[in-house]
Write an enzyme that holds these catalytic residues in place. Structure first.
Site, short mmCIF file in Angstrom:
data_model
loop_
_atom_site.label_atom_id
_atom_site.label_comp_id
_atom_site.label_asym_id
_atom_site.label_seq_id
_atom_site.Cartn_x
_atom_site.Cartn_y
_atom_site.Cartn_z
N GLU A 1 46.54 88.97 13.44
CA GLU A 1 45.92 90.22 13.03
C GLU A 1 46.34 90.64 11.62
OE1 GLU A 1 46.72 93.07 16.08
OE2 GLU A 1 45.17 92.28 17.41
N HIS B 1 40.17 96.78 18.73
CA HIS B 1 40.99 96.84 19.94
C HIS B 1 40.23 97.44 21.13
CE1 HIS B 1 44.31 96.01 17.16
NE2 HIS B 1 44.97 95.61 18.22
#
Length: 241
Positions: free
Chosen positions: A147, A180
């Site tokens: 990420e 997310h």
């Protein structure tokens, strides 16, 4: 030009990883079911998700590292000297506490907006650890590195070269929050993403935001994994007072 292609390839790898579940979850489910017929359906689902997350993130990270290793200019987005490695590590540790404070502020904002506390995304991931602890490696190690590559170097790093820190950090943190898929807590995720971007910008080293990100995920995992003993310990302290 080559670094732009590398950034694009890493972004594509990440997107393909996110979409790969449509093709590989079901075959993996049946494979695990054949090897573990004693598992209940719910245990099979959790185990499948755990191993899928570990495998998909691991493969995506390996490919990303290979892409980066072939591009010597990939990390050269800033002019001037980078912070020393010890200073970068120190900022990573400081950054962890900054994120914790930022998330606390975000939680207060959400509470005032009437948003229920507790992340379903985090709860879902941690429920998987009970039957497939292999996912902890993905949560604490693979995820943060991958990420940071995508959201801090590819998205933030590309934007900061043509705009400014605030715009680049804001856009990358919002995208980080959206990906997310925990929309009630998008504020908390966005605050975290903004701080990670600041850490990268501050030291000019991605290792800084990776350290803070790993520490955050590790801390949350430990606290949630041992939440019952921790709650019991807190109750005992309260009784002693």
């Amino acid at each position: 030009m080559k670094s732009q292609k590398t950034a694009l390839y890493i972004l594509l790898v990440y997107i393909l990883m996110q979409l790969s579940g449509f093709f590989f979850i079901r075959p993996l489910f049946h494979f695990i079911q054949g090897r573990n017929p004693e598992l209940s359906k719910n245990e099979l689902i959790l185990t499948t998700n755990g191993w899928y997350t570990f495998i998909s993130m691991g493969i995506a990270l390996i490919i990303s590292i290979l892409l980066v290793s072939r591009d010597s200019n990939f990390w050269k987005i800033y002019k001037g000297n980078k912070a020393s490695l010890p200073i970068s590590i120190l900022w990573g540790i400081i950054g962890f506490f900054m994120v914790m404070i930022g998330q606390s502020i975000g939680a207060i904002i959400e509470s005032n907006l009437g948003i229920k506390q507790g992340s379903e995304n985090t709860a879902s991931l941690l429920s998987i650890t009970d039957v497939a602890p292999i996912i902890i490696i993905a949560i604490v190690f693979f995820g943060p590195v991958l990420e940071e590559f995508v959201f801090r170097r590819v998205i933030f790093g590309s934007l900061v070269q043509t705009t400014n820190f605030f715009v680049a950090a804001l856009v990358s943190s919002i995208v980080f929050a959206i990906i997310h898929l925990d929309f009630p807590h998008i504020i908390i995720y966005a605050i975290s993403g903004f701080i990670f971007a600041f850490l990268y910008h501050k030291t000019k080293r991605i290792i800084t935001s990776i350290i803070a990100h790993m520490m955050l995920n590790g801390f949350i995992t430990i606290v949630q994994f041992y939440r019952e003993p921790i709650n019991e310990f807190i109750k005992q302290l309260q009784q002693m007072q």
